[in-house]
Write a protein that holds these residues in place. Sequence first.
Motif, PDB file in Angstrom:
ATOM      1  N   ILE A   1       1.292   7.477  -4.406  1.00 28.98           N
ATOM      2  CA  ILE A   1       2.563   6.759  -4.159  1.00 28.98           C
ATOM      3  C   ILE A   1       3.160   7.744  -3.269  1.00 28.98           C
ATOM      4  N   ALA A   2       3.752   7.897  -2.340  1.00 27.23           N
ATOM      5  CA  ALA A   2       5.153   8.894  -2.369  1.00 27.23           C
ATOM      6  C   ALA A   2       6.393   8.440  -2.271  1.00 27.23           C
ATOM      7  N   ASN A   3       7.323   9.087  -2.849  1.00 27.19           N
ATOM      8  CA  ASN A   3       8.567   8.872  -2.964  1.00 27.19           C
ATOM      9  C   ASN A   3       9.730  10.298  -2.986  1.00 27.19           C
ATOM     10  N   ILE A   4      10.791   9.581  -1.710  1.00 21.64           N
ATOM     11  CA  ILE A   4      11.623   9.962  -1.049  1.00 21.64           C
ATOM     12  C   ILE A   4      12.981  10.210  -1.956  1.00 21.64           C
ATOM     13  N   ASP A   5      12.783  11.415  -2.517  1.00 19.03           N
ATOM     14  CA  ASP A   5      14.285  10.372  -3.181  1.00 19.03           C
ATOM     15  C   ASP A   5      14.622  11.929  -4.424  1.00 19.03           C
ATOM     16  N   GLY A   6      14.862  12.196  -5.271  1.00 23.10           N
ATOM     17  CA  GLY A   6      15.288  13.873  -5.734  1.00 23.10           C
ATOM     18  C   GLY A   6      14.596  14.397  -6.656  1.00 23.10           C
ATOM     19  N   TYR A   7      14.621  15.805  -7.227  1.00 27.77           N
ATOM     20  CA  TYR A   7      13.593  16.364  -8.106  1.00 27.77           C
ATOM     21  C   TYR A   7      13.419  15.497  -9.756  1.00 27.77           C
ATOM     22  N   LEU A  15       5.694  11.052 -17.125  1.00 30.43           N
ATOM     23  CA  LEU A  15       5.378  11.403 -16.328  1.00 30.43           C
ATOM     24  C   LEU A  15       3.864  12.401 -16.369  1.00 30.43           C
ATOM     25  N   ALA A  16       4.130  13.112 -17.016  1.00 35.60           N
ATOM     26  CA  ALA A  16       3.412  14.547 -17.349  1.00 35.60           C
ATOM     27  C   ALA A  16       2.156  14.625 -16.445  1.00 35.60           C
ATOM     28  N   GLY A  17       1.959  15.117 -15.726  1.00 35.77           N
ATOM     29  CA  GLY A  17       0.238  15.309 -15.386  1.00 35.77           C
ATOM     30  C   GLY A  17       0.180  14.443 -14.310  1.00 35.77           C
ATOM     31  N   HIS A  44      13.925   7.935 -13.144  1.00 34.56           N
ATOM     32  CA  HIS A  44      13.827   6.462 -13.952  1.00 34.56           C
ATOM     33  C   HIS A  44      12.913   5.601 -12.416  1.00 34.56           C
ATOM     34  N   VAL A  45      13.049   5.793 -11.423  1.00 35.25           N
ATOM     35  CA  VAL A  45      12.569   5.308 -10.155  1.00 35.25           C
ATOM     36  C   VAL A  45      11.576   5.942 -10.297  1.00 35.25           C
ATOM     37  N   LEU A  46       9.997   6.422 -10.725  1.00 40.64           N
ATOM     38  CA  LEU A  46       9.022   7.494 -10.754  1.00 40.64           C
ATOM     39  C   LEU A  46       8.451   6.079 -12.291  1.00 40.64           C
ATOM     40  N   GLY A  47       9.525   6.255 -12.956  1.00 43.38           N
ATOM     41  CA  GLY A  47       9.204   5.584 -14.141  1.00 43.38           C
ATOM     42  C   GLY A  47       8.715   4.510 -14.552  1.00 43.38           C
ATOM     43  N   ILE A  48       9.642   3.074 -13.272  1.00 46.15           N
ATOM     44  CA  ILE A  48       9.275   2.056 -12.950  1.00 46.15           C
ATOM     45  C   ILE A  48       8.279   2.074 -12.267  1.00 46.15           C
ATOM     46  N   MET A  49       8.232   2.820 -11.092  1.00 48.70           N
ATOM     47  CA  MET A  49       6.437   3.221 -10.509  1.00 48.70           C
ATOM     48  C   MET A  49       5.443   3.235 -11.003  1.00 48.70           C
ATOM     49  N   ALA A  65      -1.349   5.198 -10.464  1.00 51.57           N
ATOM     50  CA  ALA A  65      -0.917   5.501  -9.580  1.00 51.57           C
ATOM     51  C   ALA A  65      -1.316   7.420  -9.132  1.00 51.57           C
ATOM     52  N   ARG A  66      -1.422   7.723  -8.395  1.00 48.90           N
ATOM     53  CA  ARG A  66      -0.357   9.742  -8.660  1.00 48.90           C
ATOM     54  C   ARG A  66       0.918   9.568  -7.662  1.00 48.90           C
ATOM     55  N   ILE A  67       1.754  10.158  -8.189  1.00 49.27           N
ATOM     56  CA  ILE A  67       3.053  10.026  -7.461  1.00 49.27           C
ATOM     57  C   ILE A  67       2.856  11.222  -6.978  1.00 49.27           C
ATOM     58  N   TYR A  68       3.095  11.453  -5.481  1.00 46.22           N
ATOM     59  CA  TYR A  68       4.294  12.764  -4.573  1.00 46.22           C
ATOM     60  C   TYR A  68       5.402  12.523  -4.377  1.00 46.22           C
ATOM     61  N   ASP A  69       6.468  13.264  -5.258  1.00 50.55           N
ATOM     62  CA  ASP A  69       7.917  13.224  -4.754  1.00 50.55           C
ATOM     63  C   ASP A  69       8.230  14.360  -3.603  1.00 50.55           C
TER      64      ASP A  69
END
Length: 206
Positions: A1-7, A15-17, A44-49, A65-69
């Motif tokens: 999943i890609a996320n366009i948001d803050g840092y 979320l670690a790792g 917060h958003v990445l935690g939900i996802m 899922a792997r996250i790309y922020d």
Amino acid sequence: IANIDGYPNVLHSDLAGNVSVIRMFGAMTQYDLNASWAMNHATHVLGIMAGLKNGSGIVGVAPEARIYDYPVWSETGTWTGGAVSNLRMVYDNIRALNATGANISVINQEFQFARYQSGAYLYEGVFAAGELTLMDDYRDLVFVRAAGNQGKILLNQNYELGAAANLSHLLLVGSVNSSSMISTFSNRPGERCFYKVGETVCREAE
């Protein structure tokens, strides 16, 4: 999943790792616990996802899922990328990552384009001019767009192609309360319509 948001706080236990941060614009260079809502919002958003199933905190919808922020918000909550052309750069970067095995299939978009007037941002619609057409060039990706939390009734927006057929890979997401009604803070869809350019009547795809 890609996320366009803050840092986000990539060291958070949920979320670690599991998060890769890709900086393409002049947003914050690192997470700051005391920064604006934009940074904490991303965490917060990445935690939900995709919050990890680790016996602590919450479990995300897709914990494996792997996250790309892609951090685009600055400390002041403004988008430092700023233009639709920069979205194409992000989408092309995602395709490039997929070519190397990233397998990103969903882009979560935590932003709305607003017009600045008389010292205030006017949230009239969710998309900038040309943005819907841009999405049509990336039908291999699913776009999830936040409607926004300003409590506004959004205006109808022009789209020069048949929305029903060409935007089947777009999900527009708001908030509902415990009674399944739209939350007071969530933006509302107005007439729930994409107009064809030059027309004033809602139409389905031809």
